[in-house]
Write an enzyme that holds these catalytic residues in place. Structure first.
Site, short mmCIF file in Angstrom:
data_model
loop_
_atom_site.label_atom_id
_atom_site.label_comp_id
_atom_site.label_asym_id
_atom_site.label_seq_id
_atom_site.Cartn_x
_atom_site.Cartn_y
_atom_site.Cartn_z
CG HIS A 14 -1.90 1.11 1.31
ND1 HIS A 14 -3.07 1.04 2.04
CD2 HIS A 14 -1.90 2.34 0.74
CE1 HIS A 14 -3.73 2.17 1.93
NE2 HIS A 14 -3.04 2.99 1.15
CG HIS A 16 -1.22 6.23 -2.51
ND1 HIS A 16 -2.38 6.06 -3.25
CD2 HIS A 16 -1.49 5.77 -1.26
CE1 HIS A 16 -3.32 5.53 -2.46
NE2 HIS A 16 -2.81 5.34 -1.25
CD GLU A 197 -7.40 6.70 4.73
OE1 GLU A 197 -7.92 6.69 3.59
OE2 GLU A 197 -6.28 7.21 4.97
N1 HPA Z 1 -6.46 7.43 1.33
C1 HPA Z 1 -7.16 7.76 0.25
N2 HPA Z 1 -6.61 8.25 -0.84
C2 HPA Z 1 -5.29 8.40 -0.87
C3 HPA Z 1 -4.52 8.08 0.21
C4 HPA Z 1 -5.13 7.54 1.37
O1 HPA Z 1 -4.52 7.21 2.40
N3 HPA Z 1 -3.25 8.36 -0.15
C5 HPA Z 1 -3.26 8.83 -1.41
N4 HPA Z 1 -4.51 8.85 -1.86
ZN ZN Z 2 -3.62 4.85 0.58
#
Ligand code: HPA
Ligand code: ZN
Length: 337
Positions: A14, A16, A197
């Site tokens: 995970h 980005h 989240e």
């Molecule tokens: N959550 C949602 N979108 C995102 C995140 C995240 O932690 N990081 C980069 N885009």
């Molecule tokens: Zn993320």
């Protein structure tokens, strides 16, 4: 404990790639592309990294991306990440990128993908880090927009292993993307989604039932629903947990209250990830270190997290077995001295 974590073989699932954009590199690329950043210095940019929720962060994250223009920029960004994690005993990475965040600014899908992919190929050659690329749909945009993005990915099936779902969670449930995920699965892509989240446990259930995801990214709020936890355990659905992200975005108020120990105890298939390390203050080892005290610095539990990172990866069974054997050998060596 620090040296145990540093040498522990591990995978990152995970991450980005746009979230690895360190202020120093951002300033360098801004200069190369004749872009003026709305910050005076690297320090001023660092100081802006105080977030009270996910959206606060996303606003700055999308602003930062703006600097990425050429294939070389994407290459340099990805290469900087690989150089860092090559020092962290990371042997496999599955990285997200956000094509819509680039295409909507007039940067082609290929410019971003090829830059990222070329660096990953070089990382495999030079550091032995295997990889997969997962493209995420931005959930604040429409399903139609996601469909257009999926079309752009079809000629690149050899370079993209899966699709994911990220960006602003609240108010953008997985159900909004049911059809485009069905099409992505039909086309042979792996599927994952950020859920739980900031969003409620129902979003995790939707991601499982409607999107039919193979992994849940984050998944923290599953703990509010005992039946859901039971299901996630029974179905061995991996949750890609991100400790420093959680405290930085106030998903968890303090690291000492992080739910990871409870998740492990419940039997959930969790592992540790860094999410957006340039913004959240640490790469993979720093995330392991941040959680280690909560696990009583138990080497067996830290190794379990590393094993889970490989079990949960989109690797062949053969490669999983080989990677897990390396973790177990490492643990045995460290337990005997
Ligand atoms: N959550 C949602 N979108 C995102 C995140 C995240 O932690 N990081 C980069 N885009
Ligand atoms: Zn993320």
């Amino acid at each position: 404990m620090k040296s145990f974590i540093e040498g522990l073989p591990k995978a990152e699932l995970h991450l980005h790639i746009e979230g690895t954009f360190e202020p120093e590199l951002m300033f360098k690329l801004a200069e190369r592309n004749a872009i003026t950043l709305p910050y005076e210095s690297v320090e001023a940019l660092h100081e802006a990294y105080n977030f009270s929720n996910l959206q606060d962060f996303l606003d700055i994250y999308y602003q930062g991306m703006n600097v990425l223009r050429s294939e070389q920029d994407f290459y340099d960004l990805t290469w900087a990440y690989l150089q860092r994690v090559s020092q962290q005993a990371v042997t496999h990475v599955e990285i997200f990128f956000d094509p819509q965040g680039h295409v909507e600014r007039g940067i082609s899908f290929e410019t971003a993908l090829i830059g990222i992919y070329s660096a990953l190929q070089q990382g495999q050659k030079q550091f032995g880090i295997s990889f997969g690329v997962i493209m995420c749909f931005l959930r604040h945009l429409s399903e139609e927009d996601a469909f257009e993005t999926l079309e752009m990915a079809l000629p690149h099936k050899d370079k993209i292993i899966g699709v994911g779902l990220d960006s602003s969670e609240a108010g953008n449930p997985p159900s909004k993307f049911t059809r485009v995920f069905a099409k992505a699965r039909e086309e042979g892509f792996h599927v994952v989604a950020h859920a739980g989240e900031e969003g409620p446990p129902e979003y995790i259930i939707e991601a499982l039932d409607l999107l039919k995801v193979e992994r849940i990214d984050h998944g923290n709020t599953c703990l509010q629903d005992a039946a859901l936890v039971k299901r996630l355990v029974a179905e061995k659905i991996p949750l890609t947990v991100c400790p420093l992200s959680n405290t930085k975005l106030c998903v968890v108020d303090d690291m000492k209250n992080h739910p990871l120990p409870a998740m492990l105890k419940a039997g959930l298939q969790v592992m540790i990830n860094s999410d957006d390390p340039a913004y959240f203050g640490g790469y993979l080892n720093e995330n392991y270190a941040a959680i280690s005290g909560l696990l009583d610095n138990d080497k067996n539990l830290l190794a379990k997290l590393a094993v889970n990172s490989f079990t949960s990866a989109f690797l062949s069974d053969e490669n999983k077995v080989a990677a897990i054997a390396k973790v177990n050998d490492y643990l045995a060596r460290h337990n005997s001295n």
